[in-house]
Enzyme design. Structure first.
Site, PDB file in Angstrom:
ATOM      1  N   ASP A   1      -5.164 -11.708  21.660  1.00 16.74           N
ATOM      2  CA  ASP A   1      -6.313 -11.527  20.621  1.00 16.74           C
ATOM      3  C   ASP A   1      -7.123 -12.796  19.913  1.00 16.74           C
ATOM      4  O   ASP A   1      -7.138 -12.778  18.740  1.00 16.74           O
ATOM      5  CB  ASP A   1      -5.785 -10.664  19.461  1.00 16.74           C
ATOM      6  CG  ASP A   1      -5.135  -9.318  19.748  1.00 16.74           C
ATOM      7  OD1 ASP A   1      -5.645  -8.878  20.979  1.00 16.74           O
ATOM      8  OD2 ASP A   1      -4.680  -8.541  18.964  1.00 16.74           O
TER       9      ASP A   1
ATOM     10  N   CYS B   1       0.253  -8.413  16.058  1.00 19.73           N
ATOM     11  CA  CYS B   1       0.043  -8.164  17.248  1.00 19.73           C
ATOM     12  C   CYS B   1       1.202  -9.064  18.191  1.00 19.73           C
ATOM     13  O   CYS B   1       1.614  -9.010  19.234  1.00 19.73           O
ATOM     14  CB  CYS B   1      -1.190  -8.501  17.967  1.00 19.73           C
ATOM     15  SG  CYS B   1      -2.217  -7.199  17.233  1.00 19.73           S
TER      16      CYS B   1
ATOM     17  N   LYS C   1      -6.533  -3.855  24.679  1.00 16.24           N
ATOM     18  CA  LYS C   1      -5.407  -2.747  24.288  1.00 16.24           C
ATOM     19  C   LYS C   1      -6.271  -2.213  22.769  1.00 16.24           C
ATOM     20  O   LYS C   1      -7.131  -2.573  22.457  1.00 16.24           O
ATOM     21  CB  LYS C   1      -4.161  -3.642  23.791  1.00 16.24           C
ATOM     22  CG  LYS C   1      -4.398  -4.852  22.830  1.00 16.24           C
ATOM     23  CD  LYS C   1      -2.950  -5.466  22.586  1.00 16.24           C
ATOM     24  CE  LYS C   1      -3.247  -6.566  21.147  1.00 16.24           C
ATOM     25  NZ  LYS C   1      -3.721  -6.191  20.072  1.00 16.24           N
TER      26      LYS C   1
END
Length: 214
Positions: A38, A147, A114
């Site tokens: 990310d 995450c 995701k």
């Protein structure tokens, strides 16, 4: 002549030492992949969810990525697309959801989309790693306490050996029952948590030490 011989011998020994260290580092990186989680525009200045230290973490992630590329080691980019109700960043088709230019995927580097903090949940990450014989993960990314943490713990449960590059991760201030917990404390606490019990979930190292082979 003796001085020439000594100098030549010293040079040969130094060269042998460098080659041995490089070979050892290469052996240690067998079956290892880089996981970049990310690192997307919304987390950087001007984005919808700017993190504390995003620029520094992005720079260190870029250094680790360059190392993997130089050594032809596998790289996996994780990109979060928010589809949950009420989401206000990483929205589908938004510039903020794009992977940051510092770490843009190249060539055949794997990109996985995701929708949950755990990068393994409802993705083909596990299958990809198994298919390619990956047993060790070097993890970078954002956010440290969401995450990165979720993915690292899941990876351990799935049998992977993990190294997290601590200064290639970032987070932001959090609220706990009306009290602000500063990002630097959140960062320290979560990195300490995943490296607890002798590095149970992950070994945490900084980018400089990782690149030096430590």
């Amino acid at each position: 002549m003796k001085n020439v011989f000594r100098n030549t011998l010293a040079l040969c020994l130094a060269l042998f030492s460098v080659l041995t260290i490089n070979a050892q580092q290469k052996r240690n990186m067998e079956n290892t992949a880089l996981l970049i989680i990310d690192v997307q525009n919304d987390y950087f200045p001007g984005g919808k969810m700017e993190l504390a230290g995003a620029e520094a973490a992005g720079n260190n992630t870029q250094k680790i990525l360059e190392y993997f590329r130089r050594n032809s080691l596998p790289v996996i980019h994780i990109r979060h697309i928010a589809v949950n109700e009420g989401a206000d960043f990483f929205l589908p088709d938004s510039p903020g959801s794009e992977i940051h230019p510092r770490v843009s995927p190249k060539g055949n580097e794997k990109v996985i989309i995701k929708h949950f903090p755990n990068s393994f949940r409802e993705t083909d990450l596990l299958q990809y790693l198994q298919k390619n014989g990956i047993k060790n993960l070097v993890i970078t990314g954002m956010m440290t306490d969401v995450c990165v943490d979720a993915t690292t713990r899941a990876a351990f449960d799935l049998g992977f050996s993990n190294s997290v590059i601590g200064d290639a991760t970032a987070t932001r201030d959090r609220d706990l029952n009306g009290q602000v917990v500063k990002a630097v404390e959140v960062q320290k606490s979560f990195l300490a948590g995943i490296s607890a019990l002798g590095g149970l979930y992950a070994k945490v190292v900084n980018a400089r030490d990782f690149l030096a082979g430590q």
